[in-house]
Motif scaffolding. Structure first.
Motif, PDB file in Angstrom:
ATOM      1  N   PHE A   1      -7.531   2.033   3.314  1.00  0.00           N
ATOM      2  CA  PHE A   1      -6.975   0.730   3.295  1.00  0.00           C
ATOM      3  C   PHE A   1      -7.315  -0.048   2.123  1.00  0.00           C
ATOM      4  O   PHE A   1      -8.367   0.066   1.815  1.00  0.00           O
ATOM      5  CB  PHE A   1      -7.256  -0.325   4.718  1.00  0.00           C
ATOM      6  CG  PHE A   1      -6.547   0.143   6.130  1.00  0.00           C
ATOM      7  CD1 PHE A   1      -7.295   1.265   6.665  1.00  0.00           C
ATOM      8  CD2 PHE A   1      -5.658  -0.541   6.428  1.00  0.00           C
ATOM      9  CE1 PHE A   1      -6.637   1.682   7.926  1.00  0.00           C
ATOM     10  CE2 PHE A   1      -5.150  -0.049   7.674  1.00  0.00           C
ATOM     11  CZ  PHE A   1      -5.627   0.812   8.230  1.00  0.00           C
ATOM     12  N   GLY A   2      -6.185  -0.794   1.805  1.00  0.00           N
ATOM     13  CA  GLY A   2      -6.590  -1.817   0.599  1.00  0.00           C
ATOM     14  C   GLY A   2      -7.393  -2.993   1.223  1.00  0.00           C
ATOM     15  O   GLY A   2      -7.631  -3.068   2.454  1.00  0.00           O
ATOM     16  N   THR A   3      -7.658  -3.883   0.159  1.00  0.00           N
ATOM     17  CA  THR A   3      -8.496  -5.061   0.765  1.00  0.00           C
ATOM     18  C   THR A   3      -7.690  -6.199   1.549  1.00  0.00           C
ATOM     19  O   THR A   3      -8.295  -7.222   1.858  1.00  0.00           O
ATOM     20  CB  THR A   3      -9.388  -5.765  -0.333  1.00  0.00           C
ATOM     21  OG1 THR A   3      -8.461  -5.801  -1.539  1.00  0.00           O
ATOM     22  CG2 THR A   3     -10.646  -4.879  -0.715  1.00  0.00           C
ATOM     23  N   GLY A   4      -6.581  -6.250   1.429  1.00  0.00           N
ATOM     24  CA  GLY A   4      -5.637  -7.246   1.936  1.00  0.00           C
ATOM     25  C   GLY A   4      -5.185  -8.354   1.160  1.00  0.00           C
ATOM     26  O   GLY A   4      -5.572  -8.488   0.008  1.00  0.00           O
TER      27      GLY A   4
ATOM     28  N   PHE B   1      -2.159  -5.489   4.890  1.00  0.00           N
ATOM     29  CA  PHE B   1      -2.916  -4.610   4.174  1.00  0.00           C
ATOM     30  C   PHE B   1      -2.010  -3.421   4.094  1.00  0.00           C
ATOM     31  O   PHE B   1      -1.058  -3.008   4.999  1.00  0.00           O
ATOM     32  CB  PHE B   1      -3.935  -4.027   5.404  1.00  0.00           C
ATOM     33  CG  PHE B   1      -5.004  -5.116   5.655  1.00  0.00           C
ATOM     34  CD1 PHE B   1      -5.091  -5.708   6.785  1.00  0.00           C
ATOM     35  CD2 PHE B   1      -6.193  -5.101   4.724  1.00  0.00           C
ATOM     36  CE1 PHE B   1      -6.077  -6.682   6.962  1.00  0.00           C
ATOM     37  CE2 PHE B   1      -7.224  -5.879   5.061  1.00  0.00           C
ATOM     38  CZ  PHE B   1      -7.167  -6.766   6.193  1.00  0.00           C
TER      39      PHE B   1
ATOM     40  N   TYR C   1       0.441  -3.036   7.282  1.00  0.00           N
ATOM     41  CA  TYR C   1       0.030  -3.599   8.381  1.00  0.00           C
ATOM     42  C   TYR C   1      -0.038  -5.292   8.307  1.00  0.00           C
ATOM     43  O   TYR C   1      -0.389  -5.712   7.222  1.00  0.00           O
ATOM     44  CB  TYR C   1      -1.393  -3.080   8.836  1.00  0.00           C
ATOM     45  CG  TYR C   1      -1.328  -1.825   9.388  1.00  0.00           C
ATOM     46  CD1 TYR C   1      -1.696  -0.874   8.575  1.00  0.00           C
ATOM     47  CD2 TYR C   1      -1.211  -1.779  10.827  1.00  0.00           C
ATOM     48  CE1 TYR C   1      -1.545   0.800   9.237  1.00  0.00           C
ATOM     49  CE2 TYR C   1      -1.104  -0.485  11.534  1.00  0.00           C
ATOM     50  CZ  TYR C   1      -1.499   0.734  10.740  1.00  0.00           C
ATOM     51  OH  TYR C   1      -1.463   2.126  11.158  1.00  0.00           O
TER      52      TYR C   1
ATOM     53  N   PHE D   1      -6.626   7.139   7.350  1.00  0.00           N
ATOM     54  CA  PHE D   1      -6.021   6.334   6.458  1.00  0.00           C
ATOM     55  C   PHE D   1      -6.972   5.370   5.581  1.00  0.00           C
ATOM     56  O   PHE D   1      -8.139   5.118   6.146  1.00  0.00           O
ATOM     57  CB  PHE D   1      -5.007   5.131   6.869  1.00  0.00           C
ATOM     58  CG  PHE D   1      -3.779   5.928   7.733  1.00  0.00           C
ATOM     59  CD1 PHE D   1      -3.882   6.564   8.632  1.00  0.00           C
ATOM     60  CD2 PHE D   1      -2.791   5.716   6.865  1.00  0.00           C
ATOM     61  CE1 PHE D   1      -2.492   7.115   9.334  1.00  0.00           C
ATOM     62  CE2 PHE D   1      -1.453   6.285   7.129  1.00  0.00           C
ATOM     63  CZ  PHE D   1      -1.385   6.948   8.450  1.00  0.00           C
TER      64      PHE D   1
END
Lengths: 113, 111
Positions: free
Chosen positions: A103-106, A89, A36, A101
């Protein structure tokens, strides 16, 4: 417990060069992955996805690579453009369990003109 | 086509005041709905998800609650806000085919 990790909080790349954003996961059951893109004060928007039956998916300037044995995926942007500057992300899910889902921390990407 | 609406876009509230953020989805039935929070340096944190009317699962115990009074309506609430509740709140839905579609987000500042 962070099941999806993006270890680089920021990345700067010169316009026209390649941007490579990395993502690692710990849950071997994950079989569907997405990237994303998020601009400030906006919701994330879908960029590209990959299923675990593939190791590469390409859409224009964006390519996602999946290395299941290493539990690693990466997003390549070629060539990078200033409009690509955003937070990216990665997200992972187990498709059979209802599309929740993780998510990673970006990673904040800055493309320098 | 499916759309997701989230409001308000920004909100400044004093500590101890109540909170109500609303999210509605159009163009789909029985979606899975989610509330996420993006806080500085912490990425996207799942707060609540709902698979149907009145069905709420909480991922992180905290000062917030969620309700789903109608199929396409998801509400995030708090009785008394804390400073630590500040952040960017995102509603999302999924139809199981595509991953999430996110709303435009609410920037909450608790002062």
């Amino acid at each position: 417990d962070q099941q999806v990790k993006q270890n680089s909080p920021s990345l700067s790349v010169q316009e026209g060069r390649i941007s490579i954003l990395n993502c690692d996961y710990t849950n071997s059951m994950f079989d569907y992955f997405l990237w994303y893109k998020k601009y400030p004060a906006e919701g994330p928007t879908f960029l590209i996805s990959i299923s675990s039956i593939k190791d590469k998916n390409e859409d224009g300037r964006f390519t996602v690579f999946l290395n299941k044995s290493a539990k690693h995926l990466s997003l390549h942007i070629v060539p990078s453009q200033p409009g690509d500057s955003a937070v990216y992300f990665c997200a992972a899910s187990v498709e059979s369990t209802g599309n929740q889902f993780y998510f990673g921390t970006g990673t904040s990407l800055t493309v320098i003109p | 086509s499916q759309t997701i609406h989230q409001w308000p876009a920004t909100l400044v509230q004093p500590v101890g005041s109540p909170l109500s953020l609303e999210c509605t989805v159009e163009g789909t039935s029985n979606p899975n709905l989610y509330w996420y929070r993006q806080a500085a340096g912490r990425g996207l944190q799942l707060l609540f998800y709902s698979v149907g009317i009145g069905q709420i699962s909480s991922e992180v115990p905290q000062n917030l609650s969620a309700s789903r009074p109608q199929d396409r309506q998801f509400i995030l609430s708090s009785k008394k806000l804390l400073l630590s509740d500040s952040g960017f709140y995102l509603c999302a839905w999924t139809d199981f085919n595509y991953g999430y579609t996110f709303g435009s987000g609410t920037r909450l500042t608790v002062v």
